[in-house]
Design a protein around this motif. Sequence first.
Motif, short mmCIF file in Angstrom:
data_model
loop_
_atom_site.label_atom_id
_atom_site.label_comp_id
_atom_site.label_asym_id
_atom_site.label_seq_id
_atom_site.Cartn_x
_atom_site.Cartn_y
_atom_site.Cartn_z
N ARG A 234 -10.47 10.53 2.90
CA ARG A 234 -11.44 9.29 2.43
C ARG A 234 -11.29 9.48 1.12
NH1 ARG A 234 -16.23 9.92 0.34
NH2 ARG A 234 -16.77 11.80 1.38
N LEU B 16 1.03 3.62 -3.18
CA LEU B 16 0.14 5.14 -2.50
C LEU B 16 1.26 6.19 -3.60
CD1 LEU B 16 -1.66 7.10 -0.93
CD2 LEU B 16 0.06 6.94 0.82
N TYR C 92 1.01 -1.13 -0.16
CA TYR C 92 0.14 0.08 0.04
C TYR C 92 0.99 1.55 -0.09
CZ TYR C 92 -5.28 -1.44 0.67
OH TYR C 92 -5.44 -1.93 -0.02
N LYS D 104 -7.99 2.68 -3.81
CA LYS D 104 -8.68 1.11 -3.97
C LYS D 104 -9.58 1.23 -5.23
CE LYS D 104 -12.62 -1.07 -0.95
NZ LYS D 104 -13.36 -1.70 -2.05
N CYS E 189 -7.50 8.01 -0.27
CA CYS E 189 -8.43 6.38 -0.15
C CYS E 189 -9.00 5.52 -0.72
CB CYS E 189 -8.57 5.84 1.20
SG CYS E 189 -7.21 6.16 2.57
N MET F 294 -9.46 2.09 4.59
CA MET F 294 -7.78 1.76 4.59
C MET F 294 -7.63 1.28 5.16
SD MET F 294 -4.66 3.65 3.89
CE MET F 294 -4.49 3.77 1.90
N ASN G 211 -1.64 1.61 7.74
CA ASN G 211 -1.41 2.21 6.71
C ASN G 211 -1.64 3.73 6.66
OD1 ASN G 211 -0.02 0.50 4.60
ND2 ASN G 211 -2.41 -0.98 4.86
N ILE G 212 -2.67 4.29 7.36
CA ILE G 212 -3.25 5.29 7.78
C ILE G 212 -2.12 6.17 8.08
CG2 ILE G 212 -4.89 6.69 8.66
CD1 ILE G 212 -7.09 4.73 7.65
#
Length: 515
Positions: free
Chosen positions: A359, A11, A7, A366, A362, A206, A210-211
């Motif tokens: 959000r 990212l 991830y 996704k 994320c 998520m 990872n956040i």
Amino acid sequence: MAEHMSYSALLREVIMDTQDISSLEINFNLELQGQNGSASASEPSTPILKSSIQTNDHHSSSSNTGNAQSIFCLGKEVRATELLMQVMVNAESYKARIYDLAVAAAGELTQKACTAKPLWIFEEDRETETLNVPEYKRRFESLDSTLEEVIRLLSVGEPNELSSELSRNAKLLGKYGKEPDLMHLINGHQTAFKTEASRETEIVPMNPINIVDVLIDVEQWSLVFCDIVSEVSVLGFMSSGEELGNPNGALQVVKAELHVASPLLKTREIYFARYCKQMTAANTWVVVDVSLESIFPDMVTQCRRKASGCLIQGLENGFSKVTWIEHNEIDYSSVPNMFRKLVSSGFAFQAKRWIATLRRQCERLKLVVEDDNDGRRSLLQLSQRISRSYNEAVRGSTESHWQPLPTTNGENILVKTSFNVDDPGHPHGVVITVATSLRLNIPPNDVFEFLCSGSNRSKWDLLSHDCATQDIAYFATGREPSSRVSLVVVEVANARVGFLILPNVYVYNMEVFDV
């Protein structure tokens, strides 16, 4: 751990250009120069900080790190204030105090995230939770008995008793010379600082670790929140966590500038400690920011960051429940009238904007993970780079690089120049940017729909003026139908080939103010 690493890598790939991230080596040279650039006995000397920035390629055979202090810095300049802060926060005498402050802030943030009424008040017209300042002062700050009585009477709505209490207290009145403003009393002193505090909760696609990674890695943080964070630098690392890959206990001191999309409004500059803590509850984390005025009282700032950040709780299927809190004390005196209500209302930097951005990013990530269409994946990455370039282009700055257009009534039309050397997203050479902000007596939704329509493009876009334009494709990028990436074709008259425009549109589910 494999999912966690993939991830983070993905990212970086989605948000950034596909190029190596080189470290920056900063060599400082502090000199005394006169107003004309040279030292003189007859001219007052002011400290000028010069910095030379070298890019350390991973393949270089040698480096000069032994002669320089390395820091991470997204900004182009390093000021004397930052150098002084870097020296102070890395001094052993301050590290323990910063750590104690951060731990206390994590406890305060957890309480604020888990407490409902009367600490938080839900405003139905704005559909957001705002902080009950008197209740916060009562719970989290030590007050003298008189001020506690003032807050009690204010909270129960007894104006007559409150007036009598103030009149009886000659000492309190003598301190201010007259009957003071109640909110200034509650804040402890009469200043231009006002409280700006809100809370928002969202389900984010998520997992918590990872956040947490996004938040404690300020490089990723500035990229994910590129429409809010304009510049960021780490002034000192207190701790990187318990062990490699476990950020529990990570602590760093950060300088950041926050912005709205207009050069007419200077960025909000803040210095703060960011601390990460894993809670005893399963898969639950706290990431908290707190500014350092209590440790460095001589720090000049227009933003005091109280305990702010988020409580992250893991859910099933890789989702997280995120409670975001923004709590700041702000000096609005330098905010232009055009933006005064937008900023002072909290709308510009409230918790709802931060968590909506998280959000949205994320959800896009996704999509990239789950979508097997290479074309859509490429368009998503390109649209993200376009958004990042736009925010870099129009942001304001504490060090103003914008100049008003030298023409009649051109004071709100600003121009800046920059020189592009190696950014693959822009032509090489001098780049001229012109920007302004204006008020329209038109409902915001009408303006939004007009600008989003591909058929209207030729009515306002000079590149497609007098050309036929239309949307030929689009796909959604979030839960709101209006958040999308689309393709607009521009048909140039008397030309065989036209060109394509890639609008990247997204909305926040937030109220609109008549400013």
